[in-house]
Design a protein around this motif. Structure first.
Motif, short mmCIF file in Angstrom:
data_model
loop_
_atom_site.label_atom_id
_atom_site.label_comp_id
_atom_site.label_asym_id
_atom_site.label_seq_id
_atom_site.Cartn_x
_atom_site.Cartn_y
_atom_site.Cartn_z
N VAL A 44 -6.47 -3.71 -2.13
CA VAL A 44 -5.07 -3.50 -1.77
C VAL A 44 -4.83 -4.08 -0.38
O VAL A 44 -5.47 -3.67 0.60
CB VAL A 44 -4.71 -2.01 -1.78
CG1 VAL A 44 -3.25 -1.80 -1.32
CG2 VAL A 44 -4.91 -1.41 -3.16
N ALA A 85 -3.49 1.12 -8.11
CA ALA A 85 -4.90 1.01 -7.74
C ALA A 85 -5.67 2.27 -8.12
O ALA A 85 -6.81 2.20 -8.60
CB ALA A 85 -5.02 0.75 -6.23
N GLY A 101 0.79 -1.23 0.00
CA GLY A 101 0.00 0.00 0.00
C GLY A 101 0.82 1.27 0.00
O GLY A 101 0.46 2.24 0.68
N GLY A 115 1.98 0.45 -5.40
CA GLY A 115 0.69 -0.21 -5.21
C GLY A 115 -0.49 0.73 -5.31
O GLY A 115 -1.47 0.46 -6.03
#
Length: 471
Positions: A32, A19, A11, A15
């Motif tokens: 996530v 997303a 996260g 990442g």
């Protein structure tokens, strides 16, 4: 039939960039999983929080969990992905109180890198790696007298309170050893000096900031010394000494009493989640990826500090963990998974670092031996030129090293150091490399000129003139 979600492991930069881009391009679900509590933060800002230039730890956050939720992203903190089954297209998730399998349509591994400690005992009080917000919070507390510590410095994030409380109760250090003279080491030397700590900086090779080359080090090392840092080059730290708290380090047989040690000996990619899958690996064990961030496993991508990339100069596979490349690669993977195939882009190792007032930049291949190993016939020159017109106040000498290929004239790399807007000039060299310019073409660039900003011949152009003449 509804498709399984796009699953992202990690996260932070890559990442959440993936997303976010994915959700902007499609209404499909994205999940996530982040094993920790902190997400979307500026890792490169940690030394400046320790220094005191950043008021609160949470000022380093780019997105809050609520911001992420507003983007339609299903963020699950405290969820560690412990295994991947590429055949079944599932990940196994450990949520602490439960373990479950999550199906995915496509998967992105964006688990970043971890700080290494070498053979040193990092369990002693007073020994730190600067990697993650909790480590910076703990060091900030350790540097503050118990009766002066202000918990408001933390903001309202999910800090490891037990770790902070433990370090805040200890007497603050007066002497520190920094092991490693790379980015972290040099930045932390400045930060600790600002906190009133006497600093010894130990570098195993012949000069600090090894990727920037000797000419940059020749500007940086005397400047560090001027600011009170004791620099030890060609120095090997043998061990850390202490019972519960560090008392000294031993380097080349000599004992240096300290109450703080910062280990800046490098990072390694966090690839364990793909152990047992047979995924192809590249340099430093990083996950091998293609131009679109795809791994050797079906429907599995990797991006950021965990993944390889293609070098813009050599065209070969490399591993260079830096912030922009992580964000850029994550965004590209998000677009690709959403249906718009987008290359992650090459990397040139473009980097800048600040050492007190000295600014340093580097890009491409700076070392002649490395250029020769890559198959080039390198020509390298180092020049010094003014940063502004000589009659205009505020200028400083700017040192530029420029490396080109004798056969083609192509720009291969360069490094810059100086105290007046030197670092940002490396972007000109980065652009030249990305555009495959020759050094003669670089010399002919129409760069801006006005006395407060640059001399008629910018230092980069001066370097190009000299190298062109040598060619």
């Amino acid at each position: 039939m509804e498709r399984d979600p796009f699953v992202v492991v990690g996260g932070d930069a890559a990442g959440l960039s993936a997303a976010s881009k994915f959700r902007r391009e499609t209404n499909r679900d994205v999940v996530v999983f982040e094993r920790g509590q902190w997400v979307s933060y500026a890792h490169c800002g940690l030394p400046y929080f320790v220094e005191g230039s950043v008021d609160r730890l949470t000022d380093l956050l780019s997105l809050s969990p609520s911001d992420i939720a507003e983007r339609g992203i299903d963020l699950r903190r405290g969820h560690e992905v412990v295994a991947v089954d590429p055949a079944a297209r599932t990940v196994t998730v450990d949520a602490g109180d439960e373990r479950f399998d999550q199906p995915y349509s496509e998967l992105l591994v964006a688990t970043g890198a971890r700080a290494t400690t070498g053979d040193f005992d990092a369990s002693l009080d007073g020994v730190f790696t600067i990697h993650g917000l909790d480590s910076a919070a703990a060091l900030d507390a350790y540097l503050t007298a118990p009766d002066a510590y202000d918990p408001a410095r933390l903001g309202d994030g999910p800090v490891d309170e037990a770790r902070v409380t433990h370090n805040a109760a200890l007497d603050p250090p007066t002497r520190a050893a920094i092991v490693g003279g790379g980015y972290v080491g040099v930045e932390m030397a400045e930060a600790l000096t600002a906190r009133g700590v006497a600093v010894h900086l130990f570098q195993r090779s012949g000069h600090v900031l090894q990727p920037f080359g000797a000419a940059v080090a020749e500007r940086v090392e005397p400047h560090l010394t001027e600011r009170g840092v004791t620099v030890h080059t060609d120095a090997t730290v043998d061990r850390l000494v202490g019972d519960e708290r560090i008392e000294a380090i031993v380097a080349d047989g000599e004992r240096f009493p300290v109450e703080l040690a910062v280990l800046g000996v490098g990072v390694r990619p966090n690839t364990a989640v793909l152990d047992g899958t047979g995924v192809a690996r590249g340099p430093n064990g990083a996950i091998r990826t293609d131009a679109y961030g795809r791994t050797s496993l079906p429907a599995v991508h990797a991006a950021g500090d965990v993944a390889t990339a293609r070098h813009a100069v050599t065209g070969t596979e490399t591993w260079i963990p830096l912030g922009l490349t992580a964000n850029r690669a994550g965004r590209a993977v998000g677009a690709t998974v959403a249906g718009d195939p987008t290359p992650v882009g090459d990397v040139a190792g473009t980097a800048v670092v600040k050492a007190f007032e000295m600014e340093c930049g580097r890009v491409g291949i700076v070392d002649e031996a490395a250029a020769a190993d890559a198959g080039f016939d390198p020509v390298s020159e180092t020049i010094t030129a003014g940063s502004r017109s000589g009659y205009y106040p505020g200028g400083d000498e700017t040192t530029v090293t420029l490396v080109a290929d004798r056969t083609t004239g192509r720009v291969l790399g360069g490094a810059i150091a100086g105290r007046d807007r030197a670092a940002i000039r490396v972007d000109t060299l980065a652009t030249a490399i990305e555009a495959d310019l020759t050094v003669a073409e670089l010399e002919r660039l129409d760069l801006a000129y006005a006395p407060p900003f640059s001399p008629v011949w910018d230092p980069v152009l001066v370097a190009a003139k000299v190298v062109t003449g040598k060619l």
